[in-house]
Motif scaffolding. Structure first.
Motif, PDB file in Angstrom:
ATOM      1  N   GLY A   1      67.681  17.758  -5.418  1.00 28.40           N
ATOM      2  CA  GLY A   1      68.551  18.040  -6.554  1.00 28.40           C
ATOM      3  C   GLY A   1      69.917  17.431  -6.355  1.00 28.40           C
ATOM      4  O   GLY A   1      70.196  16.801  -5.324  1.00 28.40           O
ATOM      5  N   PRO A   2      70.805  17.633  -7.328  1.00 30.05           N
ATOM      6  CA  PRO A   2      72.133  17.029  -7.267  1.00 30.05           C
ATOM      7  C   PRO A   2      72.992  17.589  -6.131  1.00 30.05           C
ATOM      8  O   PRO A   2      73.846  16.882  -5.594  1.00 30.05           O
ATOM      9  CB  PRO A   2      72.743  17.348  -8.630  1.00 30.05           C
ATOM     10  N   GLU A   3      72.786  18.842  -5.768  1.00 28.13           N
ATOM     11  CA  GLU A   3      73.525  19.474  -4.669  1.00 28.13           C
ATOM     12  C   GLU A   3      72.546  19.677  -3.518  1.00 28.13           C
ATOM     13  O   GLU A   3      71.717  20.579  -3.534  1.00 28.13           O
ATOM     14  CB  GLU A   3      74.112  20.819  -5.118  1.00 28.13           C
ATOM     15  N   GLU A   4      72.664  18.832  -2.495  1.00 27.97           N
ATOM     16  CA  GLU A   4      71.693  18.838  -1.405  1.00 27.97           C
ATOM     17  C   GLU A   4      71.610  20.189  -0.696  1.00 27.97           C
ATOM     18  O   GLU A   4      70.516  20.656  -0.373  1.00 27.97           O
ATOM     19  CB  GLU A   4      72.031  17.742  -0.395  1.00 27.97           C
ATOM     20  N   ASP A   5      72.754  20.840  -0.473  1.00 26.63           N
ATOM     21  CA  ASP A   5      72.713  22.122   0.238  1.00 26.63           C
ATOM     22  C   ASP A   5      72.013  23.199  -0.581  1.00 26.63           C
ATOM     23  O   ASP A   5      71.278  24.028  -0.041  1.00 26.63           O
ATOM     24  CB  ASP A   5      74.116  22.566   0.654  1.00 26.63           C
ATOM     25  N   ILE A   6      72.175  23.195  -1.889  1.00 26.83           N
ATOM     26  CA  ILE A   6      71.492  24.165  -2.748  1.00 26.83           C
ATOM     27  C   ILE A   6      69.995  23.869  -2.770  1.00 26.83           C
ATOM     28  O   ILE A   6      69.170  24.777  -2.649  1.00 26.83           O
ATOM     29  CB  ILE A   6      72.079  24.180  -4.169  1.00 26.83           C
TER      30      ILE A   6
END
Length: 188
Positions: A103-108
Motif C-alpha cells: 500500500g501507499p504507507e509501507e508501515d501500515i
C-alpha cells in the motif's frame, strides 16, 4: 476427483461467498483476481482463502480506475499493480501464512499483513468439528447455539466449547479492526 481439483473447487466455493464489485476470475494459470466490495469483503476473501492453506495471497491497497468494470480482467489501477507485486512477494518469502500486503504507507501495510498472518494462522488450526460449528455461526445473532447443536446433532455445550476453542469471537472482532485499518490505509 484429484486433490488439486478438490482444492480448486473449494477455493471457488469460498470466493463465491465474498461480496464483490468484480467477481474473482482466473486470469492465467493459477492467478485469480477480484475486487471485493469493501474492506470487510477484502478481509473475508483473504481469510476464506487462507483457510484452505494452499494459496499465496497478495492484497493491493489504493485506487482503481473508475468505473470499476464487472469483469476482473479489465480492472486496472494502482491497487491491481500493488496486489500483483504483493502476490509475487508472498510466494518468495517462505512465510507459514503466505500473505503480503502492499500500500501507499509501507508501515501500515506491513502491520495489516502481520495481523492477517496471525489471524490466518489462528483459523488454520481449527479442527473439522470446530469448522462445522463456525460455518453455521452468524456473528451477533443471539440464541443460535441450540439450532446449531440440533443441526449437527451435538449438545449446546459442545457448540459453546467449539466456539471458544476456535477463537470465533476473537476472529469476528479482529476482522472488524482489520477492516477499519484497511479503510484508513486506503484513504492515506
Amino acid at each position: 476427483m484429484t486433490d488439486v481439483a478438490a482444492a480448486s473447487e473449494a477455493l471457488w466455493q469460498q470466493l463465491d461467498q465474498v461480496e464483490t464489485h468484480s467477481p474473482f476470475t482466473a486470469l492465467s494459470g493459477q492467478l485469480l483476481l477480484g475486487v471485493p466490495r469493501d474492506a470487510s469483503a477484502a478481509i473475508d476473501a483473504i481469510l476464506r482463502t487462507t483457510r484452505l492453506n494452499f494459496c499465496n495471497i497478495g492484497l493491493g491497497i489504493g485506487p482503481l480506475y473508475e468505473p470499476v468494470p464487472q469483469d476482473a480482467e479489465l480492472v486496472d489501477g494502482r491497487a491491481v499493480h500493488r496486489a500483483l507485486g504483493a502476490l509475487e512477494a508472498a510466494g518468495h518469502r517462505g512465510e507459514r501464512v503466505p500473505i503480503c500486503v502492499s500500500g501507499p504507507e509501507e508501515d501500515i501495510a506491513t502491520g495489516i499483513e502481520g495481523l492477517l498472518r496471525l489471524l490466518g494462522q489462528s483459523i488454520r488450526t481449527r479442527s473439522a468439528a470446530e469448522w462445522a460449528v463456525v460455518d453455521l455461526m452468524t456473528p451477533g445473532v443471539r440464541g443460535q447455539q441450540r439450532a446449531i447443536a440440533e443441526a449437527l446433532d451435538i449438545t449446546p455445550q459442545a457448540v459453546s466449547a467449539a466456539i471458544v476453542r476456535s477463537g470465533f469471537n476473537d476472529e469476528h472482532d479482529a476482522r472488524a479492526g482489520l477492516s477499519r485499518l484497511l479503510e484508513l490505509a486506503d484513504q492515506a
